[in-house]
Write an enzyme that holds these catalytic residues in place. Sequence first.
Site, PDB file in Angstrom:
ATOM      1  CB  SER A  41      -1.165   0.046   1.074  1.00  0.00           C
ATOM      2  OG  SER A  41      -1.807  -0.976   1.400  1.00  0.00           O
ATOM      3  CG  ASP A 340      -5.622  -7.115   1.653  1.00  0.00           C
ATOM      4  OD1 ASP A 340      -6.406  -7.288   0.135  1.00  0.00           O
ATOM      5  OD2 ASP A 340      -4.699  -6.157   1.221  1.00  0.00           O
TER       6      ASP A 340
END
Length: 456
Positions: A41, A340
């Site tokens: 990210s 996730d």
Amino acid sequence: MSSAPMPIPPPGPHGGGAPSPATARVSPALSGRVRAPGDKSVSHRALILGALAHGETAITGLLEGEDVLNTAKACAQLGAVVERTGNGAWRVRGVGVGGFRAPAAPLDFGNSGTGARLMMGAVAGNPIAATFDGDASLRKRPMRRVLDPLTQMGVAVLETAEGGRLPLRLQGLADLAAFSYETPVPSAQVKSAVLLAGLAARGTTLVREREATRDHTEAMLRHFGAEIAVAPFGAHGREITLAGRPVLRGAPVVVPSDPSSAAFPLVAALIVPGSDIVIADMMMNPLRIGLVTTLIEMGARIEILDQRTEGGETVADLRVRHSALRGVVVPAERAPAMIDEYPVLAAAAACAEGTTIMHGLAELRVKESDRLAAVADGLAACGVRHAVEGDDLLVEGGPVRGGGPVATHMDHRIAMAFLVLGLASRDGVRVDDTAFIATSFPAFLPMMRGLGADIA
């Protein structure tokens, strides 16, 4: 490390190649010290904001997986100078907010929904047209959740596949309208796309989320000089305000270790008897450690060592030892902090005593695969009793038979999660393809083997 620029490494093939199956067998005790790759990210955002800034951004620890390399390539296609100067070391010379040029070819994001959705927001504030595309898996994933707010700001969708999916072509606008938006689902990608578009908007853009999602975009916007404020919203949410048209300045970025990748050796050490490992430099952002919180509730022996701040993020070393886990109830409001990690949590739950109930997993249905269905099918292939009730997953723990082959559906996290489960299974676990692991964790197999895992 050499300072001479090197070309951006080409991403590996993302679809159509021969499958690369693998089998994980019952393993001896794991031991050693490892560092998971740089956070995906943060890596995406460092490249994109570096491209939107004036001056030079030096990035260290960048994740060099296929997803991030595709974002680097897209930034270069849009006019930024993007150079790899060493292992995980990159330099970006940006063009400023609104300075992107029209790309000569489609922007291909491979398997990366993050790259595609964030870049749609970044492109929105430029008077250019750009085509967005990806592999067969990404073409199935919903983009309407990003397109809807962007069109409200003035972006035109020139072409799109059925249902607002890729491939699609956007026409940006130099004079976007700032507006207030409440995200319909907890999604850091949707929030980030709106904020990146808001950089080029007149006035102030406001985004509200009822469930707080990972805040890397907000932190990095502030790091690059944007005027941004965050306040509580409701019981669990936040309200973000961003002043439009800032002059962003290049700034150094140190990418911490990715907790979503560290989750795999972490769970492996918990379920393989006798294991004792250290995971170095893991990001401890409160909005990213829902898995660690859950595992500790399950009885995991996780010792947090040398907690410190690096590059604006809290990091720590984690000592992880084999543990007798027990089933717990995971509340829905924790999902954004570990979205996730549910596949590998399911592996841990399969080895725990009792039943683990995971609430509020609707977002798993629109990941690289329908992860909720893929996890359930994989558990069934391994003889693990489970149930899917609406958006909830129930996993009954106990001795795991193993088996397979587990269908990974071109999803890196499904592949890694079931290889981890195989290390503590009676018959091992075979997965049908490991090629897509390279999208986020290219060194996964050698790292796990270095700890002592039996993966062939």
